[in-house]
Design an enzyme around this catalytic site. Sequence first.
Site, PDB file in Angstrom:
ATOM      1  N   SER A 107       0.989  -1.251  -0.055  1.00 45.78           N
ATOM      2  CA  SER A 107      -0.060   0.171  -0.094  1.00 45.78           C
ATOM      3  C   SER A 107       0.994   1.240   0.156  1.00 45.78           C
ATOM      4  O   SER A 107       1.897   1.079   0.570  1.00 45.78           O
ATOM      5  CB  SER A 107      -1.075  -0.090   1.327  1.00 45.78           C
ATOM      6  OG  SER A 107      -1.422   1.129   1.462  1.00 45.78           O
ATOM      7  N   TYR A 167      -2.615  -1.210  10.281  1.00 45.26           N
ATOM      8  CA  TYR A 167      -2.599  -1.372   8.893  1.00 45.26           C
ATOM      9  C   TYR A 167      -1.325  -0.721   8.411  1.00 45.26           C
ATOM     10  O   TYR A 167      -0.593  -1.383   7.451  1.00 45.26           O
ATOM     11  CB  TYR A 167      -3.724  -0.661   8.108  1.00 45.26           C
ATOM     12  CG  TYR A 167      -4.055  -0.858   6.720  1.00 45.26           C
ATOM     13  CD1 TYR A 167      -4.466  -1.846   6.184  1.00 45.26           C
ATOM     14  CD2 TYR A 167      -3.625   0.465   5.946  1.00 45.26           C
ATOM     15  CE1 TYR A 167      -4.574  -2.312   4.763  1.00 45.26           C
ATOM     16  CE2 TYR A 167      -3.641   0.085   4.496  1.00 45.26           C
ATOM     17  CZ  TYR A 167      -4.100  -1.223   3.778  1.00 45.26           C
ATOM     18  OH  TYR A 167      -4.091  -1.162   2.670  1.00 45.26           O
ATOM     19  N   LYS A 199       1.813  -2.907   6.243  1.00 42.92           N
ATOM     20  CA  LYS A 199       2.219  -2.719   4.901  1.00 42.92           C
ATOM     21  C   LYS A 199       3.569  -2.350   4.883  1.00 42.92           C
ATOM     22  O   LYS A 199       4.260  -2.708   3.948  1.00 42.92           O
ATOM     23  CB  LYS A 199       1.372  -1.607   4.362  1.00 42.92           C
ATOM     24  CG  LYS A 199      -0.207  -1.767   4.157  1.00 42.92           C
ATOM     25  CD  LYS A 199      -0.535  -3.227   3.260  1.00 42.92           C
ATOM     26  CE  LYS A 199      -1.653  -3.473   3.127  1.00 42.92           C
ATOM     27  NZ  LYS A 199      -1.948  -4.832   2.240  1.00 42.92           N
TER      28      LYS A 199
END
Length: 261
Positions: free
Chosen positions: A139, A152, A156
């Site tokens: 990401s 999150y 990533k």
Amino acid sequence: MSDFNGKSIIVTGGSLGMGLACARRFAAGGGKVMIVANDKASVDSAVAEIGENAAGFVGDVRRNDDMAAAVQTAASRHGGVDVLACCAGIQRYGTVVDTPEEVWDDVLDINLKGIFLASKFAIPEMRKRGGGAIVAISSVQAYASQAGVAAYTASKGAINALVRAMALDHAGDNITVNAVCPASIDTPMLHWAADLWKGDGTAETTLDAWGRGHPLGRIGKPCEVAELVAFLASEKARFITGADVKIDGGVLSKLGIVIPD
């Protein structure tokens, strides 16, 4: 297209979103695709849509035995493993203070451990074929973070680091390992987030606003990500390894501090 003729390909998270787009693209290129996901209904739907070049395996990327069985099933059915596309992932919101431990564990286990386990079992099969390619979906939040996405963003950033480590460890096996780093892409996960944060508006107006935050003025399409994944997995990209490639509509080229008119 025939760029994946004779290739055996595993796509984790391959029944929805970017994973499904990747499965479609590999199959359209003649590859034999094993779609791995934990929801039987979506796996069956994806296999039915793609047709004879696709098969399904219902399993959890967090579980060692499931990933071992998924890889073995693909190798037995398709004669080996040439490509692994790691597309399974979830998004959850919260700071380190308000994120429950179990949510942290779920995000890191699915987004990061899933790549570790799938690769752990796919790499020995790739060695038997004389090489292969691994592509992981990361990401833009591996580089720059929104507020309130601690788990999150951590997952990533760790994906990009893991990709570099695997690229070095397995270069001698003729296995390339790369990451693709999208910005906002039109997936069920993004629609879920837009509905969560729509406030007094609608999910559609929220998605439009997020799209305008990209210099190209829109959110991306799953098929656009799939084309980049396919390129990195193809014979055309055999000298690319350890890379993390942005596909972000220019969003990381844009500073938040704007010069006044």
